[in-house]
Enzyme design. Structure first.
Site, PDB file in Angstrom:
ATOM      1  N   ASP A 238      18.302  36.216 -22.637  1.00 47.67           N
ATOM      2  CA  ASP A 238      18.757  35.012 -23.335  1.00 47.67           C
ATOM      3  C   ASP A 238      17.659  33.957 -23.462  1.00 47.67           C
ATOM      4  OD1 ASP A 238      18.545  34.192 -20.714  1.00 47.67           O
ATOM      5  OD2 ASP A 238      20.569  33.361 -20.570  1.00 47.67           O
TER       6      ASP A 238
ATOM      7  N   THR B 101      18.244  35.406 -14.465  1.00 49.47           N
ATOM      8  CA  THR B 101      19.550  34.828 -14.173  1.00 49.47           C
ATOM      9  C   THR B 101      20.023  35.431 -12.863  1.00 49.47           C
ATOM     10  OG1 THR B 101      20.142  34.523 -16.498  1.00 49.47           O
ATOM     11  CG2 THR B 101      21.952  34.645 -14.923  1.00 49.47           C
TER      12      THR B 101
ATOM     13  N   GLU C  29      31.855  36.106 -16.048  1.00 49.27           N
ATOM     14  CA  GLU C  29      30.409  36.178 -15.867  1.00 49.27           C
ATOM     15  C   GLU C  29      29.942  37.531 -15.341  1.00 49.27           C
ATOM     16  OE1 GLU C  29      28.027  33.776 -16.467  1.00 49.27           O
ATOM     17  OE2 GLU C  29      29.561  32.539 -17.409  1.00 49.27           O
TER      18      GLU C  29
END
Length: 283
Positions: free
Chosen positions: A75, A80, A57
């Site tokens: 995305d 995020t 990640e």
């Protein structure tokens, strides 16, 4: 953070974290680390799991350095952030800030709760923007915010994954494979979600709980996972399966016993021994 598919966390009732291996004594002397009992929820194995996830990640083994991480990775899920990639567009970032504010009402992020509720389900930054990013990074130094991130990780992703894997008769490696899939794809039953990946795997092989072979089932699961990654991402990179999880499976390392050596996105990593409080991440 890497490009990942949209995630739709399931609605799971909050519960207190239970450590299944309470009372486990783990020897962590130099050159003589004892293997913990099977189970990803044993502290040393959980630490390994978080380092493995962080390698894919965030290109690091130091997952605790990611409390402050936040950006829009393009995305479609808004911001995020944090140790597991909580998103403003999927609801789990809202849950983190809600929990943080419940436990510590006076905090840098409390003022952004109305905006987080409005952008939930969208990629919008309305009411957030640079002030929110700055506040997130400020809050990241607060132990209460760090604890909120860890609790939400557990009740949305870690605990359900481990519980499901144990019910399927899987050992520590299989439990990690389920956890990593849930982190990336979410725990839902949409086409690329964990539920569909598991269903597709079970159409090819039975899990041990149903009398199947563990290796055959996990290979089927990883095949289904690869297909989901290719459908759901722009990059289509499946290295976290091919050069990480499949490596451990081919080695028949069902307990995730270090030393572990793998690659994600072409970058090499190694965990030499079970992590200890004095040595929280390996190089």
């Amino acid at each position: 953070m890497r490009d990942r598919p949209a995630r739709r966390p399931p609605r799971i009732a909050r519960r207190n974290l239970r450590i299944a291996c309470a009372g486990l004594a783990v020897a962590l002397t130099v050159g003589a680390a004892r293997t913990p009992e099977p189970g990803l929820d044993c502290p040393p194995a959980k630490e390994v799991a978080m380092e493995l996830v962080a390698s894919a990640e965030n290109s690091t083994l130091d997952w605790r350095s990611q409390y402050q991480y936040i950006e829009d990775i393009g995305d479609g899920q808004g911001y995020t952030g944090g140790i597991i990639g909580f998103c403003s567009g999927t609801g789990d970032m809202l849950e983190v800030v809600t929990l943080y504010t419940r436990n510590k009402p006076a905090n840098p992020l409390a003022a952004f709760l109305p905006a987080l509720r409005k952008v939930n389900g969208t990629s919008s930054h309305a009411g957030l923007g640079d002030p929110f990013v700055k506040a997130w990074k400020t809050a990241a130094t607060d132990k209460a915010f760090q604890a909120a991130q860890e609790e939400e990780r557990d009740h949305i992703y870690f605990d359900p994954s481990v519980r499901r894997a144990k019910a399927d008769g899987l050992r520590t490696l299989g439990q990690f494979i389920y956890f990593d899939a849930t982190v990336m794809h979410g725990g839902g039953d949409d086409r690329n979600g964990f539920g569909s990946i598991r269903k597709n795997a079970m159409a090819k092989a039975k899990p041990p709980a149903l009398g199947g072979d563990e290796t055959a089932y996990l290979n089927a699961f990883l095949d289904a996972r690869k297909a989901a990654i290719k459908r759901a991402t722009v990059h289509g990179d499946t290295s976290r399966v091919d050069t990480e999880q499949r490596v451990f499976l081919n080695e028949r390392n069902f307990t995730l016993q270090p030393p572990l050596r793998w690659k994600t996105y072409g970058d090499p990593y190694e965990i030499q021994s079970w992590p200890s409080p004095e040595n929280r991440h390996a190089t």
